[in-house]
Design an enzyme around this catalytic site. Structure first.
Site, PDB file in Angstrom:
ATOM      1  N   LYS A   1       0.812  -1.217   0.000  1.00  0.00           N
ATOM      2  CA  LYS A   1       0.000   0.000   0.000  1.00  0.00           C
ATOM      3  C   LYS A   1       0.857   1.285   0.000  1.00  0.00           C
ATOM      4  O   LYS A   1       2.056   1.237   0.261  1.00  0.00           O
ATOM      5  CB  LYS A   1      -0.932  -0.030   1.215  1.00  0.00           C
ATOM      6  CG  LYS A   1      -1.961  -1.181   1.178  1.00  0.00           C
ATOM      7  CD  LYS A   1      -2.937  -1.103   2.355  1.00  0.00           C
ATOM      8  CE  LYS A   1      -3.988  -2.203   2.290  1.00  0.00           C
ATOM      9  NZ  LYS A   1      -4.974  -2.098   3.384  1.00  0.00           N
TER      10      LYS A   1
ATOM     11  N   TYR B   1     -12.490  -2.218  -3.755  1.00  0.00           N
ATOM     12  CA  TYR B   1     -12.988  -2.313  -2.381  1.00  0.00           C
ATOM     13  C   TYR B   1     -14.506  -2.218  -2.299  1.00  0.00           C
ATOM     14  O   TYR B   1     -15.054  -1.860  -1.257  1.00  0.00           O
ATOM     15  CB  TYR B   1     -12.329  -1.237  -1.509  1.00  0.00           C
ATOM     16  CG  TYR B   1     -10.925  -1.609  -1.052  1.00  0.00           C
ATOM     17  CD1 TYR B   1     -10.716  -2.692  -0.199  1.00  0.00           C
ATOM     18  CD2 TYR B   1      -9.823  -0.881  -1.453  1.00  0.00           C
ATOM     19  CE1 TYR B   1      -9.442  -3.031   0.238  1.00  0.00           C
ATOM     20  CE2 TYR B   1      -8.532  -1.214  -1.021  1.00  0.00           C
ATOM     21  CZ  TYR B   1      -8.360  -2.286  -0.172  1.00  0.00           C
ATOM     22  OH  TYR B   1      -7.105  -2.632   0.266  1.00  0.00           O
TER      23      TYR B   1
ATOM     24  N   ASN C   1      -2.012   0.354   6.679  1.00  0.00           N
ATOM     25  CA  ASN C   1      -1.467  -0.875   7.276  1.00  0.00           C
ATOM     26  C   ASN C   1      -0.627  -1.701   6.303  1.00  0.00           C
ATOM     27  O   ASN C   1      -0.506  -2.904   6.432  1.00  0.00           O
ATOM     28  CB  ASN C   1      -2.584  -1.702   7.926  1.00  0.00           C
ATOM     29  CG  ASN C   1      -3.662  -2.100   6.929  1.00  0.00           C
ATOM     30  OD1 ASN C   1      -3.541  -1.839   5.740  1.00  0.00           O
ATOM     31  ND2 ASN C   1      -4.706  -2.743   7.413  1.00  0.00           N
TER      32      ASN C   1
ATOM     33  N   HIS D   1      -2.266  -5.435   1.588  1.00  0.00           N
ATOM     34  CA  HIS D   1      -3.547  -6.119   1.395  1.00  0.00           C
ATOM     35  C   HIS D   1      -3.263  -7.571   1.033  1.00  0.00           C
ATOM     36  O   HIS D   1      -2.305  -7.847   0.314  1.00  0.00           O
ATOM     37  CB  HIS D   1      -4.344  -5.488   0.244  1.00  0.00           C
ATOM     38  CG  HIS D   1      -5.488  -6.349  -0.226  1.00  0.00           C
ATOM     39  ND1 HIS D   1      -6.734  -6.298   0.350  1.00  0.00           N
ATOM     40  CD2 HIS D   1      -5.551  -7.320  -1.184  1.00  0.00           C
ATOM     41  CE1 HIS D   1      -7.516  -7.194  -0.239  1.00  0.00           C
ATOM     42  NE2 HIS D   1      -6.820  -7.825  -1.173  1.00  0.00           N
TER      43      HIS D   1
ATOM     44  N   GLU E   1      -9.573 -11.099  -7.544  1.00  0.00           N
ATOM     45  CA  GLU E   1      -8.649  -9.968  -7.388  1.00  0.00           C
ATOM     46  C   GLU E   1      -7.450 -10.080  -8.325  1.00  0.00           C
ATOM     47  O   GLU E   1      -6.967  -9.070  -8.837  1.00  0.00           O
ATOM     48  CB  GLU E   1      -8.196  -9.876  -5.922  1.00  0.00           C
ATOM     49  CG  GLU E   1      -9.337  -9.487  -4.984  1.00  0.00           C
ATOM     50  CD  GLU E   1      -8.931  -9.459  -3.516  1.00  0.00           C
ATOM     51  OE1 GLU E   1      -9.798  -9.148  -2.680  1.00  0.00           O
ATOM     52  OE2 GLU E   1      -7.752  -9.738  -3.198  1.00  0.00           O
TER      53      GLU E   1
HETATM   54  N1  UDP Z   1      -9.722  -0.276   7.292  1.00  0.00           N
HETATM   55  C1  UDP Z   1      -9.793   0.947   7.907  1.00  0.00           C
HETATM   56  N2  UDP Z   1     -10.471   1.044   9.112  1.00  0.00           N
HETATM   57  C2  UDP Z   1     -11.053  -0.027   9.706  1.00  0.00           C
HETATM   58  C3  UDP Z   1     -10.968  -1.274   9.069  1.00  0.00           C
HETATM   59  C4  UDP Z   1     -10.298  -1.369   7.867  1.00  0.00           C
HETATM   60  O1  UDP Z   1      -9.276   1.935   7.392  1.00  0.00           O
HETATM   61  O2  UDP Z   1     -11.643   0.108  10.782  1.00  0.00           O
HETATM   62  C5  UDP Z   1      -8.993  -0.403   5.999  1.00  0.00           C
HETATM   63  C6  UDP Z   1      -7.622  -1.062   6.154  1.00  0.00           C
HETATM   64  O3  UDP Z   1      -6.714  -0.462   5.230  1.00  0.00           O
HETATM   65  C7  UDP Z   1      -7.930  -2.494   5.790  1.00  0.00           C
HETATM   66  C8  UDP Z   1      -8.948  -2.310   4.664  1.00  0.00           C
HETATM   67  O4  UDP Z   1      -9.749  -1.220   5.105  1.00  0.00           O
HETATM   68  O5  UDP Z   1      -6.758  -3.197   5.391  1.00  0.00           O
HETATM   69  C9  UDP Z   1      -9.859  -3.490   4.379  1.00  0.00           C
HETATM   70  O6  UDP Z   1     -10.459  -3.907   5.603  1.00  0.00           O
HETATM   71  P1  UDP Z   1     -10.549  -5.439   5.967  1.00  0.00           P
HETATM   72  O7  UDP Z   1     -11.477  -5.566   7.131  1.00  0.00           O
HETATM   73  O8  UDP Z   1     -10.854  -6.248   4.746  1.00  0.00           O
HETATM   74  O9  UDP Z   1      -9.065  -5.778   6.510  1.00  0.00           O
HETATM   75  P2  UDP Z   1      -7.888  -6.670   5.866  1.00  0.00           P
HETATM   76  O10 UDP Z   1      -8.522  -7.795   5.109  1.00  0.00           O
HETATM   77  O11 UDP Z   1      -7.081  -5.753   4.983  1.00  0.00           O
HETATM   78  O12 UDP Z   1      -7.082  -7.139   7.037  1.00  0.00           O
HETATM   79 MG    MG Z   2      -9.958  -7.748   3.610  1.00  0.00          MG
END
Ligand code: UDP
Ligand code: MG
Length: 139
Positions: free
Chosen positions: A10, A50, A113, A116, A127
């Protein structure tokens, strides 16, 4: 079982020159990087990628963040690649990520974070197709 998963390094990580450090962790885990490209996502692309999070409160912020700088999209291949990559990524919130995981070491916060990873084999296929339908993947 050999499978593939879609990874994105990212903008928070590309900005800090962490592509190589993250790739090193990926390769050390045994996963093979079989395709990658550094690209600038458009609003439309990030929004569609997304789409599943459209109704979540962080959707707008997420799309803005993912278009704030270049990303590196990549295809990882290996034994149980989807779960293995989720394991080495660590929890979405770096505060809860296990020591040694990519997010524990590099993520700035729950939004920025660093990586992905696909969350299921079906989503991985979708994807990978989203970003790499134009080339033949060589495993
Ligand atoms: N995200 C965020 N706030 C939150 C949860 C998620 O900004 O409270 C963002 C974060 O970058 C995350 C992405 O949205 O990686 C997708 O969320 P997901 O729950 O799918 O988490 P992941 O699969 O990436 O662990
Ligand atoms: Mg996810």
């Amino acid at each position: 079982m050999t499978e593939r998963t879609l990874s994105i390094i990212k903008p928070d990580a590309t900005r800090r020159n962490l592509t190589g450090a993250i790739n090193s962790k990926i390769e050390q885990s045994g996963l093979r990087i079989i395709a990658q490209k550094r690209i600038q996502l458009t609003d439309d692309q990030a929004g569609r990628f997304y789409d599943v999070h459209k109704e979540r409160p962080f959707y707008g912020e997420l799309v803005a963040f993912m278009t704030s700088g270049p990303v590196v999209v990549q295809v990882l291949e290996g034994d149980n690649a989807v779960k293995k990559y989720r394991d080495i990524m660590g929890d979405t919130n770096p505060a809860n990520a296990a020591p040694g995981t990519i997010r524990a070491e590099y993520a700035e916060n729950i939004g920025a974070n660093s990586v992905h990873g696909s969350d299921s084999a079906d989503n991985a296929e979708r994807e990978i197709d989203f970003f790499f339908s134009d080339i033949e993947l060589v495993g």
